[in-house]
Design a protein around this motif. Structure first.
Motif, PDB file in Angstrom:
ATOM      1  N   LEU A   1       0.827  -1.207   0.000  1.00  0.00           N
ATOM      2  CA  LEU A   1       0.000   0.000   0.000  1.00  0.00           C
ATOM      3  C   LEU A   1       0.862   1.257   0.000  1.00  0.00           C
ATOM      4  O   LEU A   1       0.630   2.185  -0.794  1.00  0.00           O
ATOM      5  CB  LEU A   1      -0.931  -0.021   1.215  1.00  0.00           C
ATOM      6  N   LYS A   2       1.862   1.291   0.867  1.00  0.00           N
ATOM      7  CA  LYS A   2       2.752   2.463   0.936  1.00  0.00           C
ATOM      8  C   LYS A   2       3.546   2.639  -0.357  1.00  0.00           C
ATOM      9  O   LYS A   2       3.982   3.747  -0.676  1.00  0.00           O
ATOM     10  CB  LYS A   2       3.697   2.330   2.128  1.00  0.00           C
ATOM     11  N   GLY A   3       3.707   1.549  -1.113  1.00  0.00           N
ATOM     12  CA  GLY A   3       4.384   1.619  -2.397  1.00  0.00           C
ATOM     13  C   GLY A   3       3.460   1.983  -3.543  1.00  0.00           C
ATOM     14  O   GLY A   3       3.884   1.975  -4.703  1.00  0.00           O
ATOM     15  N   GLY A   4       2.206   2.281  -3.222  1.00  0.00           N
ATOM     16  CA  GLY A   4       1.261   2.722  -4.241  1.00  0.00           C
ATOM     17  C   GLY A   4       0.436   1.630  -4.881  1.00  0.00           C
ATOM     18  O   GLY A   4      -0.376   1.903  -5.772  1.00  0.00           O
ATOM     19  N   VAL A   5       0.616   0.382  -4.443  1.00  0.00           N
ATOM     20  CA  VAL A   5      -0.149  -0.729  -5.007  1.00  0.00           C
ATOM     21  C   VAL A   5      -1.459  -0.849  -4.241  1.00  0.00           C
ATOM     22  O   VAL A   5      -1.460  -1.164  -3.049  1.00  0.00           O
ATOM     23  CB  VAL A   5       0.642  -2.055  -4.931  1.00  0.00           C
ATOM     24  N   THR A   6      -2.567  -0.590  -4.915  1.00  0.00           N
ATOM     25  CA  THR A   6      -3.867  -0.560  -4.231  1.00  0.00           C
ATOM     26  C   THR A   6      -4.757  -1.758  -4.549  1.00  0.00           C
ATOM     27  O   THR A   6      -5.697  -2.034  -3.809  1.00  0.00           O
ATOM     28  CB  THR A   6      -4.620   0.735  -4.569  1.00  0.00           C
ATOM     29  N   THR A   7      -4.483  -2.461  -5.649  1.00  0.00           N
ATOM     30  CA  THR A   7      -5.272  -3.637  -6.020  1.00  0.00           C
ATOM     31  C   THR A   7      -4.339  -4.744  -6.475  1.00  0.00           C
ATOM     32  O   THR A   7      -3.433  -4.506  -7.271  1.00  0.00           O
ATOM     33  CB  THR A   7      -6.256  -3.323  -7.158  1.00  0.00           C
ATOM     34  N   VAL A   8      -4.571  -5.964  -5.976  1.00  0.00           N
ATOM     35  CA  VAL A   8      -3.774  -7.116  -6.405  1.00  0.00           C
ATOM     36  C   VAL A   8      -4.685  -8.297  -6.691  1.00  0.00           C
ATOM     37  O   VAL A   8      -5.763  -8.436  -6.105  1.00  0.00           O
ATOM     38  CB  VAL A   8      -2.726  -7.534  -5.348  1.00  0.00           C
ATOM     39  N   ALA A   9      -4.217  -9.156  -7.604  1.00  0.00           N
ATOM     40  CA  ALA A   9      -4.810 -10.480  -7.783  1.00  0.00           C
ATOM     41  C   ALA A   9      -3.852 -11.471  -7.154  1.00  0.00           C
ATOM     42  O   ALA A   9      -2.681 -11.547  -7.550  1.00  0.00           O
ATOM     43  CB  ALA A   9      -5.018 -10.792  -9.255  1.00  0.00           C
ATOM     44  N   ALA A  10      -4.316 -12.197  -6.162  1.00  0.00           N
ATOM     45  CA  ALA A  10      -3.461 -13.110  -5.412  1.00  0.00           C
ATOM     46  C   ALA A  10      -4.091 -14.493  -5.393  1.00  0.00           C
ATOM     47  O   ALA A  10      -5.315 -14.642  -5.474  1.00  0.00           O
ATOM     48  CB  ALA A  10      -3.258 -12.606  -3.981  1.00  0.00           C
ATOM     49  N   GLY A  11      -3.236 -15.508  -5.254  1.00  0.00           N
ATOM     50  CA  GLY A  11      -3.757 -16.864  -5.214  1.00  0.00           C
ATOM     51  C   GLY A  11      -2.659 -17.891  -5.075  1.00  0.00           C
ATOM     52  O   GLY A  11      -1.494 -17.559  -4.818  1.00  0.00           O
ATOM     53  N   PRO A  12      -3.007 -19.165  -5.274  1.00  0.00           N
ATOM     54  CA  PRO A  12      -2.053 -20.253  -5.084  1.00  0.00           C
ATOM     55  C   PRO A  12      -0.876 -20.179  -6.042  1.00  0.00           C
ATOM     56  O   PRO A  12      -0.941 -19.554  -7.106  1.00  0.00           O
ATOM     57  CB  PRO A  12      -2.893 -21.507  -5.366  1.00  0.00           C
ATOM     58  N   GLY A  13       0.206 -20.869  -5.661  1.00  0.00           N
ATOM     59  CA  GLY A  13       1.409 -20.904  -6.468  1.00  0.00           C
ATOM     60  C   GLY A  13       1.363 -21.952  -7.563  1.00  0.00           C
ATOM     61  O   GLY A  13       0.292 -22.454  -7.931  1.00  0.00           O
ATOM     62  N   SER A  14       2.540 -22.324  -8.047  1.00  0.00           N
ATOM     63  CA  SER A  14       2.653 -23.125  -9.265  1.00  0.00           C
ATOM     64  C   SER A  14       3.139 -24.542  -9.017  1.00  0.00           C
ATOM     65  O   SER A  14       3.679 -25.188  -9.918  1.00  0.00           O
ATOM     66  CB  SER A  14       3.582 -22.418 -10.251  1.00  0.00           C
ATOM     67  N   ALA A  15       2.967 -25.066  -7.817  1.00  0.00           N
ATOM     68  CA  ALA A  15       3.383 -26.443  -7.549  1.00  0.00           C
ATOM     69  C   ALA A  15       2.488 -27.441  -8.275  1.00  0.00           C
ATOM     70  O   ALA A  15       2.951 -28.486  -8.729  1.00  0.00           O
ATOM     71  CB  ALA A  15       3.353 -26.721  -6.053  1.00  0.00           C
ATOM     72  N   ASN A  16       1.200 -27.105  -8.384  1.00  0.00           N
ATOM     73  CA  ASN A  16       0.219 -28.054  -8.897  1.00  0.00           C
ATOM     74  C   ASN A  16      -0.202 -27.740 -10.327  1.00  0.00           C
ATOM     75  O   ASN A  16      -0.162 -26.591 -10.763  1.00  0.00           O
ATOM     76  CB  ASN A  16      -1.024 -28.050  -8.005  1.00  0.00           C
TER      77      ASN A  16
END
Length: 373
Positions: A102-117
């Protein structure tokens, strides 16, 4: 509130010195020489305003800072097919990485599981201000994670996966089982509830894109091949080798989510990693965004990643688009975020310089019209 005399990068038009108004969490007026009615006025003379930055692929809040296994909820490495995992259930909104973003100016993210599967579960989109992930979330789910190449092979070597052929076979099998399951349900037949196949129904109905982790050129082409065979929507995530197959990516029509590049070449698939790739995608006319893949790169360095792409040849304005309006378009969130436009969420960043300037200081970040940092 009325903000006056800023250099405004709306990402809808060329930058200009002007004013904008916000009310009830959205932008209500943008232009020059706007007059106050009963609004509070802030003079931003000499400052720059950008839309809140958007990251289209990360794991922010899912691998916590200064902790190991206990705070790592990115990969469920117990089965290569886990589409029923939900990223929202593994995200800690009070981890300090989110405040740093947030302090770096990033206000929206898409987040989720990684790439193991091969199939890892659902991504979701959220704002970086708050302490309850349900209240911060703006769309859940937003994509279904899939992975090709080295990571599934490594995680299941000698168990369930040894080759790229098996990765593709498992994915095709799950897609076809989902279609069969859905057809029976729609025909009113008795069918036993299957949580994994239920999670995949939006993918086969083209309501949810498959978010395809693919670094190497052959893996990118495999993702495109399967998408065409199965008639599904996908995004091509990472695309380290994209420069070698630009015509094929362009012809596919699928967008690219590019990066991270501000990191060590930690495995063979990253051999061709370069900040020059975004410019090649731009010149080819391919819709793309730039990512940190946080925590691979700390989320607050999203603008730095774009700056390094600009240094490598990407036009400056296009570099800013790659962390604002472009990821919003790829995620299907451009009706709400990614640019400064009347009716959109009042997410914006006030800076002392261009946001790509490493000497820039962020003086304030607003989320939904409220000062958040």
């Amino acid at each position: 509130m009325l903000f006056k005399n800023a250099t405004i990068y709306t990402m809808e038009q060329e930058p200009f010195v002007g004013d904008f108004k916000i009310d009830k969490g959205v932008f209500t007026e943008i232009g020059k020489d706007l007059n106050p009615k009963d609004e509070e006025v802030q003079d931003l003379n000499g400052l720059f305003v950008f839309p809140g930055l958007v990251e289209s692929h990360c794991h922010l809040g899912m691998e916590e800072t200064a902790i190991r296994f206990e705070g790592d909820d990115v990969n469920e490495i117990t089965d290569p097919i886990t589409p029923n995992m939900r990223g929202i259930d593994g995200c800690n909104p009070m981890d300090e990485t989110i405040e740093s973003a947030l302090k770096g100016g990033v206000t929206t993210v898409a987040a989720g599981p990684g790439s193991a599967n091969v199939l890892g579960g659902t991504f979701f989109a959220y704002k970086t201000k708050g302490n309850c992930i349900d209240e911060m979330t703006i769309q859940n789910p937003i994509a279904m994670k899939a992975a090709f190449g080295e990571n599934p092979k490594r995680c299941y070597q000698g168990k369930k996966i040894d080759t790229r052929m098996q990765i593709s076979a498992l994915l095709r099998e799950t897609l076809e089982k989902t279609k069969e399951y859905l057809a029976k349900k729609e025909a009113g037949k008795d069918v036993a509830y299957d949580q994994k196949l239920e999670a995949m129904i939006p993918v086969v109905k083209r309501e949810l894109p498959l978010k395809c982790h693919a670094h190497r050129a052959d893996d990118i082409l495999t993702a495109i091949r399967i998408a065409k065979e199965e008639n599904i929507k996908i995004t091509l995530d990472h695309v380290t080798d994209a420069r070698s197959i630009l015509p094929q990516i362009k012809e596919s029509g699928f967008p690219c989510i590019c990066g991270p590049a501000l990191t060590h070449k930690s495995k063979f698939e990253l051999a061709n990693m370069s900040f020059e790739t975004p410019n090649e995608l731009y010149k080819a006319g391919i819709l793309f965004s730039i990512i940190t893949d946080s925590p691979v790169i700390p989320q607050q360095y999203l603008s730095l990643s774009a700056a390094l792409a600009a240094k490598a040849g990407l036009p400056e304005y296009e570099a800013i688009k790659a962390i604002t309006i472009n990821p919003a378009k790829i995620l299907g969130l451009d009706n709400r975020v990614g640019s400064i436009k009347v009716g959109k969420d009042a997410d914006f960043v006030i800076c002392t310089k261009n946001i790509l300037d490493t000497q820039n200081e962020i003086t304030a970040v607003y989320v939904d019209g409220k000062k958040a940092a």
